[in-house]
Design a protein around this motif. Structure first.
Motif: not given
Length: 237
Positions: A101-122
């Motif tokens: 439940e905790a992961r479901s609340a946090v990780e979609p937001a983390v993935a969204k931020l990764c897309a906004i701040r996309q870094d080629d190396a990552h």
């Protein structure tokens, strides 16, 4: 707090995993300490409302995970106290459902931020992890290695989100899965080719959305992935 629950909760998964979880929870909360002898399989079956063969399967799972030692002619004993980077997180929860439940609340937001701040190396590292996981999908693949690569994929996302607080919290949630019981649960969920394929496909969709600067797509892909994880490991979404 009682040592054992009155009965195990009804869940859409194999009952021996419920037995393993109940005993592991008692170990995590220190109600069972290192060296403690567990009740007999007959006693455990009565306490937990399951059959003796189901208890024996649960004990075998815990032995495989390294949480207990079964001594022929003597019984089953708690093998060691929980320790390591994931122990503090696991000790703070009563059920794997809460961790998911905790992961479901946090990780979609983390993935969204990764897309906004996309870094080629990552993105390159995420794709490399997906490629390596792909090799473990077939009949000759290793569920254990696939689980390891999957957790590394989620750690890479945490480090790439650009928010230190979210990154640290998300990393702690994923690190809890390094605990032996979680390793067992994850490995059991990856035993079939279809299950392994599903996880790799989910991770590929997440990585692709991030590479395409698609925040909503990354959010949705991660949410869908964790819903499937919940259904597979916990038994419900």
């Amino acid at each position: 707090m009682p040592m054992w629950p009155d009965r195990l909760p009804p869940r859409a998964r194999r009952r021996y995993m419920d037995v393993a979880e109940a005993i592991a929870s008692a170990i995590a909360s220190r109600r069972l300490t290192a060296g403690t002898r567990l009740p007999s399989d007959r006693e455990l079956a009565q306490k937990l409302g399951v059959s003796r063969p189901t208890v024996r399967e649960g004990l075998l799972a815990l032995e495989y995970a390294g949480l207990i030692e079964v001594r022929p002619g003597s019984g089953a004993y708690v093998n060691h106290p929980l320790h390591g980077p994931g122990a503090s997180v696991l000790n703070a929860i009563d059920s794997p459902a809460q961790l998911i439940e905790a992961r479901s609340a946090v990780e979609p937001a983390v993935a969204k931020l990764c897309a906004i701040r996309q870094d080629d190396a990552h993105v390159a590292r995420l794709r490399d992890l997906v490629t390596r996981a792909e090799r473990e999908v077939g009949d000759g693949g290793s569920p254990t290695e696939l689980v390891r690569l999957g957790l590394e994929f989620h750690r890479e996302l945490a480090s790439a989100c650009g928010n230190e607080f979210l990154s640290n919290f998300c990393t702690s949630l994923v690190t809890a899965h390094d605990h032996p019981l979680w390793t067992l649960l994850n490995r059991q969920a990856m035993l079939t080719v279809d299950a392994r394929r599903s996880q790799v496909d989910d991770h590929r969709r997440i990585a692709q959305s991030i590479a395409e600067h698609d925040p909503e797509g990354a959010f949705s892909a991660m949410k869908s992935h964790l819903e499937q994880v919940s259904a597979t490991i916990v038994g419900f979404v």
